[in-house]
Design a protein around this motif. Structure first.
Motif, mmCIF file in Angstrom:
data_model
loop_
_atom_site.group_PDB
_atom_site.id
_atom_site.type_symbol
_atom_site.label_atom_id
_atom_site.label_comp_id
_atom_site.label_asym_id
_atom_site.label_seq_id
_atom_site.Cartn_x
_atom_site.Cartn_y
_atom_site.Cartn_z
ATOM 1 N N SER A 163 11.467 0.106 -12.212
ATOM 2 C CA SER A 163 10.296 -0.773 -12.199
ATOM 3 C C SER A 163 9.078 -0.121 -11.559
ATOM 4 C CB SER A 163 10.643 -2.055 -11.430
ATOM 5 O OG SER A 163 11.760 -2.697 -11.992
ATOM 6 N N GLY A 164 9.062 1.195 -11.506
ATOM 7 C CA GLY A 164 7.955 1.897 -10.859
ATOM 8 C C GLY A 164 6.595 1.563 -11.433
ATOM 9 N N ARG A 165 6.541 1.231 -12.698
ATOM 10 C CA ARG A 165 5.276 0.923 -13.374
ATOM 11 C C ARG A 165 4.713 -0.446 -12.973
ATOM 12 N NH1 ARG A 165 4.378 -1.307 -18.048
ATOM 13 N NH2 ARG A 165 6.573 -1.526 -18.533
ATOM 14 N N THR A 166 5.579 -1.379 -12.553
ATOM 15 C CA THR A 166 5.135 -2.761 -12.328
ATOM 16 C C THR A 166 5.310 -3.266 -10.890
ATOM 17 O OG1 THR A 166 7.308 -3.612 -12.987
ATOM 18 C CG2 THR A 166 5.623 -3.404 -14.721
ATOM 19 N N ILE A 167 6.135 -2.609 -10.104
ATOM 20 C CA ILE A 167 6.477 -3.137 -8.775
ATOM 21 C C ILE A 167 5.267 -3.197 -7.841
ATOM 22 C CG2 ILE A 167 7.218 -0.935 -7.751
ATOM 23 C CD1 ILE A 167 8.874 -4.403 -7.261
ATOM 24 N N GLY A 168 4.316 -2.288 -7.991
ATOM 25 C CA GLY A 168 3.140 -2.290 -7.133
ATOM 26 C C GLY A 168 2.322 -3.562 -7.273
ATOM 27 N N GLY A 210 1.631 -9.772 -1.159
ATOM 28 C CA GLY A 210 0.863 -9.487 0.051
ATOM 29 C C GLY A 210 -0.384 -10.327 0.186
ATOM 30 N N ALA A 211 -0.905 -10.812 -0.934
ATOM 31 C CA ALA A 211 -2.127 -11.633 -0.921
ATOM 32 C C ALA A 211 -1.838 -13.117 -0.684
ATOM 33 C CB ALA A 211 -2.876 -11.457 -2.241
ATOM 34 N N GLN A 212 -0.578 -13.491 -0.555
ATOM 35 C CA GLN A 212 -0.209 -14.899 -0.381
ATOM 36 C C GLN A 212 -0.539 -15.406 1.021
ATOM 37 O OE1 GLN A 212 1.158 -17.033 -2.887
ATOM 38 N NE2 GLN A 212 0.359 -15.270 -4.013
ATOM 39 N N THR A 213 -0.833 -16.709 1.099
ATOM 40 C CA THR A 213 -0.997 -17.389 2.381
ATOM 41 C C THR A 213 -0.119 -18.627 2.350
ATOM 42 O OG1 THR A 213 -3.286 -16.643 2.527
ATOM 43 C CG2 THR A 213 -2.633 -18.449 3.973
ATOM 44 N N PRO A 214 0.949 -18.647 3.155
ATOM 45 C CA PRO A 214 1.406 -17.574 4.037
ATOM 46 C C PRO A 214 2.111 -16.469 3.263
ATOM 47 C CG PRO A 214 2.944 -19.392 4.144
ATOM 48 C CD PRO A 214 1.817 -19.847 3.244
ATOM 49 N N ALA A 244 10.194 4.275 -3.854
ATOM 50 C CA ALA A 244 9.102 4.928 -3.128
ATOM 51 C C ALA A 244 7.798 4.156 -3.300
ATOM 52 C CB ALA A 244 8.936 6.366 -3.608
ATOM 53 N N THR A 245 7.516 3.713 -4.520
ATOM 54 C CA THR A 245 6.305 2.937 -4.775
ATOM 55 C C THR A 245 6.349 1.624 -4.004
ATOM 56 O OG1 THR A 245 6.011 3.924 -6.958
ATOM 57 C CG2 THR A 245 4.917 1.804 -6.565
ATOM 58 N N ALA A 246 7.494 0.956 -4.027
ATOM 59 C CA ALA A 246 7.628 -0.322 -3.318
ATOM 60 C C ALA A 246 7.384 -0.151 -1.826
ATOM 61 C CB ALA A 246 9.008 -0.920 -3.569
ATOM 62 N N ARG A 247 7.942 0.895 -1.248
ATOM 63 C CA ARG A 247 7.746 1.118 0.190
ATOM 64 C C ARG A 247 6.273 1.371 0.520
ATOM 65 N NH1 ARG A 247 13.371 4.201 0.693
ATOM 66 N NH2 ARG A 247 14.546 2.478 1.628
ATOM 67 N N ALA A 248 5.616 2.179 -0.297
ATOM 68 C CA ALA A 248 4.206 2.495 -0.044
ATOM 69 C C ALA A 248 3.323 1.259 -0.189
ATOM 70 C CB ALA A 248 3.743 3.598 -0.995
ATOM 71 N N VAL A 249 3.537 0.481 -1.241
ATOM 72 C CA VAL A 249 2.713 -0.703 -1.471
ATOM 73 C C VAL A 249 2.993 -1.759 -0.408
ATOM 74 C CG1 VAL A 249 2.220 -2.597 -3.081
ATOM 75 C CG2 VAL A 249 2.472 -0.259 -3.937
ATOM 76 N N ALA A 250 4.254 -1.965 -0.049
ATOM 77 C CA ALA A 250 4.595 -2.959 0.977
ATOM 78 C C ALA A 250 3.939 -2.600 2.305
ATOM 79 C CB ALA A 250 6.108 -3.056 1.133
ATOM 80 N N ARG A 251 3.961 -1.333 2.653
ATOM 81 C CA ARG A 251 3.333 -0.880 3.899
ATOM 82 C C ARG A 251 1.832 -1.190 3.863
ATOM 83 N NH1 ARG A 251 6.292 3.271 4.231
ATOM 84 N NH2 ARG A 251 5.101 4.560 2.817
ATOM 85 N N ARG A 252 1.186 -0.843 2.747
ATOM 86 C CA ARG A 252 -0.251 -1.079 2.598
ATOM 87 C C ARG A 252 -0.579 -2.576 2.604
ATOM 88 N NH1 ARG A 252 -1.283 0.507 -2.656
ATOM 89 N NH2 ARG A 252 -1.346 -1.642 -3.309
ATOM 90 N N LEU A 261 9.544 -5.135 4.137
ATOM 91 C CA LEU A 261 10.363 -4.830 2.961
ATOM 92 C C LEU A 261 11.712 -4.258 3.387
ATOM 93 C CD1 LEU A 261 10.454 -4.435 -0.236
ATOM 94 C CD2 LEU A 261 9.813 -2.062 0.269
ATOM 95 N N ARG A 262 12.770 -4.785 2.794
ATOM 96 C CA ARG A 262 14.099 -4.186 2.922
ATOM 97 C C ARG A 262 14.584 -3.845 1.522
ATOM 98 N NH1 ARG A 262 18.363 -7.652 5.541
ATOM 99 N NH2 ARG A 262 17.074 -9.454 5.060
ATOM 100 N N VAL A 263 15.137 -2.652 1.371
ATOM 101 C CA VAL A 263 15.676 -2.222 0.087
ATOM 102 C C VAL A 263 17.195 -2.317 0.160
ATOM 103 C CG1 VAL A 263 15.868 -0.334 -1.570
ATOM 104 C CG2 VAL A 263 13.717 -0.687 -0.328
#
Length: 194
Positions: free
Chosen positions: A11-16, A23-27, A45-53, A58-60
């Protein structure tokens, strides 16, 4: 507190985009559990980078069975929150998604499952025609349970007890799950959970 479970396979193409929308949700979700089915691309790798940003916790988790029900159960069992929401790795949730889920459960303490609207982006005119036919069948011949889809649903863990997705169901596992749960508890639609 909402835990979000995302099943992923290549899912590397869509997971970001999926994680950015969470991440934009409230809460924001208290945690996101990415249940990866041994992806061979850059999904993790993409999921970890985007989740951090995006500021997401995130737990994998590893699935490795290529069985959707088994993957859903891995996420459900690992989740720490009282509400566990499922969203597909190629889905983007709209603003207000988490709030709508929380509000739907707060409205009735006997609601065990809620679903939200799914607006599809069709890959072709043929896919759009099939989806239109599916929607017509759903609207005309069901009592509404098919409106709750595994790509956009949430459960209250305290009402589930030992109920889990049945790994024998490789398709329509969400429909079978809701059918079992509704025998003991109520289900509803979270109108703003799109």
């Amino acid at each position: 507190m909402i835990s979000v479970v995302i099943l992923a396979y290549d899912s590397g193409r869509t997971i970001g985009a999926c994680l950015d929308s969470l991440g934009a949700q409230t809460p924001q979700p208290a945690e996101v559990l990415l249940v990866d089915d041994d992806s061979s691309d850059d999904t993790v790798a993409t999921a970890r980078a985007v989740a951090r940003r995006a500021g997401l916790s995130l737990r994998v988790l590893r699935n490795g069975s290529h069985n959707i029900s088994h993957g859903r159960n891995i996420g459900l069992d690992a989740a720490r929150g009282p509400v566990v929401a499922f969203v597909d790795s190629d889905a983007v949730v709209q603003p207000g998604w988490t709030r709508a889920i929380i509000d739907a459960f707060a409205a009735d303490p006997d609601i065990a499952v809620v679903g939200g609207e799914v607006v599809t982006a069709h890959a072709s005119p043929f896919a759009e025609a099939i989806a239109l036919n599916d929607a017509t069948v759903r609207d005309l011949f069901t009592r509404g349970e098919l409106l709750v889809s595994g790509c956009n649903m949430a459960v209250r863990t305290d009402l589930l007890h030992d109920e889990r997705f049945d790994p024998a169901w490789v398709h329509a596992e969400d429909v079978e799950f809701v059918d079992r749960i509704k025998r003991r508890h109520r289900w509803d639609l979270a109108r703003g959970a799109v």
